[in-house]
Design a protein around this motif. Structure first.
Motif, PDB file in Angstrom:
ATOM      1  N   ILE A 200      37.058  39.522  43.204  1.00 61.38           N
ATOM      2  CA  ILE A 200      38.396  38.924  43.280  1.00 61.38           C
ATOM      3  C   ILE A 200      39.469  39.991  43.061  1.00 61.38           C
ATOM      4  CG2 ILE A 200      39.984  37.316  42.132  1.00 61.38           C
ATOM      5  CD1 ILE A 200      37.499  35.516  41.615  1.00 61.38           C
ATOM      6  N   PHE A 201      39.272  40.821  42.044  1.00 56.84           N
ATOM      7  CA  PHE A 201      40.251  41.852  41.719  1.00 56.84           C
ATOM      8  C   PHE A 201      40.420  42.846  42.865  1.00 56.84           C
ATOM      9  CE2 PHE A 201      41.418  45.844  39.455  1.00 56.84           C
ATOM     10  CZ  PHE A 201      42.666  45.429  38.993  1.00 56.84           C
ATOM     11  N   VAL A 202      39.319  43.301  43.425  1.00 52.82           N
ATOM     12  CA  VAL A 202      39.381  44.274  44.522  1.00 52.82           C
ATOM     13  C   VAL A 202      40.004  43.642  45.769  1.00 52.82           C
ATOM     14  CG1 VAL A 202      37.955  45.617  46.119  1.00 52.82           C
ATOM     15  CG2 VAL A 202      37.531  45.731  43.673  1.00 52.82           C
TER      16      VAL A 202
ATOM     17  N   LEU B 146      42.222  41.211  45.831  1.00 50.57           N
ATOM     18  CA  LEU B 146      43.670  41.126  45.585  1.00 50.57           C
ATOM     19  C   LEU B 146      44.343  42.486  45.725  1.00 50.57           C
ATOM     20  CD1 LEU B 146      43.838  38.642  42.572  1.00 50.57           C
ATOM     21  CD2 LEU B 146      44.620  38.240  44.907  1.00 50.57           C
ATOM     22  N   LEU B 147      43.709  43.524  45.182  1.00 50.08           N
ATOM     23  CA  LEU B 147      44.283  44.861  45.309  1.00 50.08           C
ATOM     24  C   LEU B 147      44.337  45.309  46.769  1.00 50.08           C
ATOM     25  CD1 LEU B 147      42.824  46.877  42.307  1.00 50.08           C
ATOM     26  CD2 LEU B 147      45.178  46.172  42.690  1.00 50.08           C
TER      27      LEU B 147
ATOM     28  N   CYS C 110      34.579  39.784  33.481  1.00 52.33           N
ATOM     29  CA  CYS C 110      36.039  39.779  33.307  1.00 52.33           C
ATOM     30  C   CYS C 110      36.517  40.766  32.249  1.00 52.33           C
ATOM     31  CB  CYS C 110      36.507  38.378  32.901  1.00 52.33           C
ATOM     32  SG  CYS C 110      36.518  37.179  34.226  1.00 52.33           S
TER      33      CYS C 110
ATOM     34  N   PRO D 206      34.378  38.549  39.190  1.00 53.92           N
ATOM     35  CA  PRO D 206      35.709  39.059  38.813  1.00 53.92           C
ATOM     36  C   PRO D 206      36.088  40.343  39.547  1.00 53.92           C
ATOM     37  CG  PRO D 206      34.482  38.407  36.869  1.00 53.92           C
ATOM     38  CD  PRO D 206      33.527  38.341  38.023  1.00 53.92           C
ATOM     39  N   SER D 207      35.141  41.240  39.710  1.00 53.22           N
ATOM     40  CA  SER D 207      35.434  42.489  40.423  1.00 53.22           C
ATOM     41  C   SER D 207      35.757  42.228  41.880  1.00 53.22           C
ATOM     42  CB  SER D 207      34.242  43.447  40.333  1.00 53.22           C
ATOM     43  OG  SER D 207      34.004  43.800  39.003  1.00 53.22           O
TER      44      SER D 207
END
Length: 192
Positions: free
Chosen positions: A89-91, A93-94, A15, A86-87
């Motif tokens: 999830i972030f990717v 969402l993006l 994170c 975390p990566s």
């Protein structure tokens, strides 16, 4: 319990480590050596060496190594999942936001304005590598002792092979590597 501890320790690292694997190393050291005492400082040095020399992201390699050392294969899975979650999830969402709003002029303008910055960052990385290869002390100084003529010649050879002969870039890298190994072998044998 150790699996959850590994997962959450590396989840924190995943994170908060922005800037790549080298930026994650102080966080990994804090979690692995200082807080949880999973590895000694000597073992952490080995971890850094192994994480750098194996293919893949440094933080993921470090998570896998620590997880294996602490709790075997299940520990490696727990630590690695914590590191990459975390990566992911972030990717995700993006990607969702991009597919939903990709035709929005504001998003297109933002992406268009980022392109020059990305090109500049890639150019800076390339120039940094060229400077460190061409100049022995890493500073631009055109003195005979500071300029690595051999590296300049390799660069010129690579450009000619890539642009004029249209050789495969991987073959050019291998050829330059073989030339350097040959040079080292010849100079090493002569000095012995």
């Amino acid at each position: 319990m150790i699996y959850l501890k590994l997962f959450f320790s590396f989840l924190q690292i995943g994170c908060f480590s922005f800037g790549g694997g080298y930026a994650a190393m102080p966080l990994i050291q804090e979690q692995v050596v200082t807080l949880n005492h999973w590895l000694s400082m000597n073992a952490f040095t080995d971890l850094v060496t192994i994480a750098e020399m194996t293919p893949g992201p440094i933080a993921v390699n470090a998570a896998t190594f620590v997880g294996t050392q602490i709790a075997g294969a299940p520990g490696a899975v727990a630590a690695t999942l914590g590191c990459i979650l975390p990566s992911c999830i972030f990717v995700t969402l993006l990607a969702f936001i991009y597919t939903k709003y990709r035709n929005l002029s504001l998003l297109q303008g933002t992406l268009a304005s980022l392109r020059p910055a990305v090109v500049a960052m890639i150019a800076k990385a390339g120039l940094t590598i060229i400077i460190s290869a061409f100049f022995v002390n890493g500073l631009i100084s055109f003195t005979r002792e500071n300029v690595s003529v051999r590296m300049v010649l390799y660069f010129i050879l690579a450009v000619v092979l890539l642009r004029k002969i249209k050789l495969n870039p991987i073959l050019v890298m291998v050829l330059c590597g073989l030339l350097e190994v040959s040079y080292y072998t010849v100079t090493h044998v002569i000095h012995i």
